[in-house]
Design a protein around this motif. Structure first.
Motif, mmCIF file in Angstrom:
data_model
loop_
_atom_site.group_PDB
_atom_site.id
_atom_site.type_symbol
_atom_site.label_atom_id
_atom_site.label_comp_id
_atom_site.label_asym_id
_atom_site.label_seq_id
_atom_site.Cartn_x
_atom_site.Cartn_y
_atom_site.Cartn_z
ATOM 1 N N ALA A 24 -0.984 -3.666 16.643
ATOM 2 C CA ALA A 24 -0.829 -2.709 15.536
ATOM 3 C C ALA A 24 -0.109 -3.359 14.358
ATOM 4 C CB ALA A 24 -0.070 -1.483 16.012
ATOM 5 N N LEU A 25 0.972 -4.076 14.644
ATOM 6 C CA LEU A 25 1.727 -4.738 13.578
ATOM 7 C C LEU A 25 0.857 -5.765 12.855
ATOM 8 C CD1 LEU A 25 4.289 -5.281 11.987
ATOM 9 C CD2 LEU A 25 5.065 -6.749 13.866
ATOM 10 N N ASP A 26 0.072 -6.520 13.601
ATOM 11 C CA ASP A 26 -0.812 -7.508 12.977
ATOM 12 C C ASP A 26 -1.832 -6.838 12.050
ATOM 13 O OD1 ASP A 26 0.524 -9.461 14.417
ATOM 14 O OD2 ASP A 26 -1.051 -9.668 15.933
ATOM 15 N N ALA A 27 -2.371 -5.704 12.487
ATOM 16 C CA ALA A 27 -3.338 -4.980 11.641
ATOM 17 C C ALA A 27 -2.672 -4.485 10.367
ATOM 18 C CB ALA A 27 -3.937 -3.807 12.425
ATOM 19 N N LEU A 28 -1.468 -3.940 10.483
ATOM 20 C CA LEU A 28 -0.747 -3.457 9.302
ATOM 21 C C LEU A 28 -0.380 -4.613 8.373
ATOM 22 C CD1 LEU A 28 1.546 -0.885 11.113
ATOM 23 C CD2 LEU A 28 -0.273 -0.336 9.475
ATOM 24 N N ALA A 29 0.007 -5.737 8.962
ATOM 25 C CA ALA A 29 0.432 -6.893 8.160
ATOM 26 C C ALA A 29 -0.692 -7.462 7.301
ATOM 27 C CB ALA A 29 0.992 -7.985 9.074
ATOM 28 N N ASP A 30 -1.927 -7.213 7.692
ATOM 29 C CA ASP A 30 -3.082 -7.706 6.928
ATOM 30 C C ASP A 30 -3.382 -6.862 5.692
ATOM 31 O OD1 ASP A 30 -3.540 -9.818 8.644
ATOM 32 O OD2 ASP A 30 -5.067 -8.763 9.816
ATOM 33 N N ARG A 31 -2.706 -5.739 5.528
ATOM 34 C CA ARG A 31 -3.014 -4.817 4.442
ATOM 35 C C ARG A 31 -2.211 -5.137 3.184
ATOM 36 N NH1 ARG A 31 -7.425 -3.957 4.951
ATOM 37 N NH2 ARG A 31 -7.213 -2.412 3.310
ATOM 38 N N PRO A 32 -2.813 -4.912 2.003
ATOM 39 C CA PRO A 32 -2.097 -5.116 0.742
ATOM 40 C C PRO A 32 -0.858 -4.226 0.674
ATOM 41 C CG PRO A 32 -4.445 -4.767 0.340
ATOM 42 C CD PRO A 32 -4.202 -4.467 1.790
ATOM 43 N N LEU A 51 9.029 0.294 15.955
ATOM 44 C CA LEU A 51 8.267 -0.540 15.034
ATOM 45 C C LEU A 51 8.740 -0.177 13.640
ATOM 46 C CD1 LEU A 51 5.945 -2.462 14.209
ATOM 47 C CD2 LEU A 51 4.449 -0.448 14.195
ATOM 48 N N THR A 52 9.286 -1.135 12.922
ATOM 49 C CA THR A 52 9.678 -0.892 11.536
ATOM 50 C C THR A 52 8.797 -1.751 10.634
ATOM 51 O OG1 THR A 52 11.388 -2.621 11.538
ATOM 52 C CG2 THR A 52 12.077 -0.391 12.148
ATOM 53 N N THR A 53 8.341 -1.145 9.555
ATOM 54 C CA THR A 53 7.577 -1.887 8.558
ATOM 55 C C THR A 53 8.124 -1.557 7.179
ATOM 56 O OG1 THR A 53 5.878 -0.140 8.501
ATOM 57 C CG2 THR A 53 5.449 -2.044 9.913
ATOM 58 N N GLN A 54 7.986 -2.506 6.283
ATOM 59 C CA GLN A 54 8.412 -2.287 4.904
ATOM 60 C C GLN A 54 7.221 -2.544 3.995
ATOM 61 O OE1 GLN A 54 12.031 -4.286 3.852
ATOM 62 N NE2 GLN A 54 12.271 -3.115 1.985
ATOM 63 N N TRP A 55 7.090 -1.679 2.986
ATOM 64 C CA TRP A 55 5.939 -1.675 2.083
ATOM 65 C C TRP A 55 6.404 -1.684 0.635
ATOM 66 C CZ3 TRP A 55 1.159 -1.846 4.323
ATOM 67 C CH2 TRP A 55 1.137 -1.647 5.704
ATOM 68 N N GLN A 56 5.543 -2.155 -0.259
ATOM 69 C CA GLN A 56 5.875 -2.171 -1.681
ATOM 70 C C GLN A 56 6.115 -0.762 -2.199
ATOM 71 O OE1 GLN A 56 2.565 -4.287 -3.429
ATOM 72 N NE2 GLN A 56 3.711 -6.217 -3.414
ATOM 73 N N HIS A 57 5.301 0.206 -1.733
ATOM 74 C CA HIS A 57 5.437 1.592 -2.161
ATOM 75 C C HIS A 57 4.664 2.474 -1.192
ATOM 76 C CE1 HIS A 57 1.433 0.971 -3.871
ATOM 77 N NE2 HIS A 57 1.929 -0.078 -4.521
ATOM 78 N N VAL A 58 4.887 3.768 -1.275
ATOM 79 C CA VAL A 58 4.278 4.709 -0.340
ATOM 80 C C VAL A 58 2.752 4.685 -0.424
ATOM 81 C CG1 VAL A 58 4.410 6.748 -1.842
ATOM 82 C CG2 VAL A 58 4.457 7.036 0.648
ATOM 83 N N ALA A 60 0.800 2.118 -0.907
ATOM 84 C CA ALA A 60 0.294 0.989 -0.115
ATOM 85 C C ALA A 60 0.280 1.342 1.369
ATOM 86 C CB ALA A 60 1.154 -0.249 -0.363
ATOM 87 N N TYR A 61 1.316 2.004 1.830
ATOM 88 C CA TYR A 61 1.390 2.416 3.233
ATOM 89 C C TYR A 61 0.285 3.419 3.562
ATOM 90 C CZ TYR A 61 3.089 4.732 7.445
ATOM 91 O OH TYR A 61 3.186 5.290 8.692
ATOM 92 N N ARG A 62 0.114 4.405 2.719
ATOM 93 C CA ARG A 62 -0.921 5.419 2.975
ATOM 94 C C ARG A 62 -2.318 4.821 2.944
ATOM 95 N NH1 ARG A 62 2.015 10.236 -0.432
ATOM 96 N NH2 ARG A 62 3.495 10.768 1.208
ATOM 97 N N ARG A 63 -2.564 3.904 2.018
ATOM 98 C CA ARG A 63 -3.873 3.247 1.977
ATOM 99 C C ARG A 63 -4.085 2.382 3.214
ATOM 100 N NH1 ARG A 63 -2.702 3.461 -3.380
ATOM 101 N NH2 ARG A 63 -1.694 1.433 -3.489
ATOM 102 N N ALA A 64 -3.027 1.746 3.687
ATOM 103 C CA ALA A 64 -3.137 0.936 4.903
ATOM 104 C C ALA A 64 -3.568 1.797 6.084
ATOM 105 C CB ALA A 64 -1.805 0.247 5.197
ATOM 106 N N LEU A 65 -2.983 2.970 6.207
ATOM 107 C CA LEU A 65 -3.319 3.861 7.323
ATOM 108 C C LEU A 65 -4.768 4.335 7.268
ATOM 109 C CD1 LEU A 65 -0.145 6.086 7.707
ATOM 110 C CD2 LEU A 65 -0.870 4.157 9.140
#
Length: 106
Positions: A24-32, A51-58, A60-65
């Motif tokens: 899951a982390l690897d898949a998320l890490a591939d996202r802008p 699992l903690t992840t940090q994103w440029q902005h909300v 980017a996180y929503r688009r990743a999902l």
């Protein structure tokens, strides 16, 4: 922004869970917009994982999902997270905090 997903996993499932969480982390890490991510396990209670992840902005996180790869490789394991709010704003000196308010439907 910071995302914290907590999990309660039986001891006997820990090894398989660790692999699934890494996928899951690897898949998320591939996202802008992905900045960094960490998998952790509680020192006092080894059935608790995070699992903690940090994103440029909300956004980017929503688009990743919503990406196909994340839906395929990450969402199945993320859906097992403890049911609680998981998105946090990073609080730094001098920043204005988000204010809770009703969203417009129009």
């Amino acid at each position: 922004m910071l995302v914290v997903n907590r999990f309660n996993v039986p001891l006997e499932a820990g090894s398989d869970f660790r692999e699934q969480l890494q996928t899951a982390l690897d898949a998320l890490a591939d996202r802008p917009g992905f900045l960094q991510g960490t998998i952790g396990r509680n020192l006092d209670d080894p059935t608790l994982w995070v699992l903690t992840t940090q994103w440029q902005h909300v956004g980017a996180y929503r688009r990743a999902l919503s990406s196909y790869e994340v839906k395929l490789r990450a969402v199945p394991i993320l859906s097992r997270a403890v049911d609680e709010p998981s998105a946090y704003e990073v609080v730094e000196p001098g920043t204005t905090l988000n204010e809770a308010s009703a969203r417009s439907l129009g």
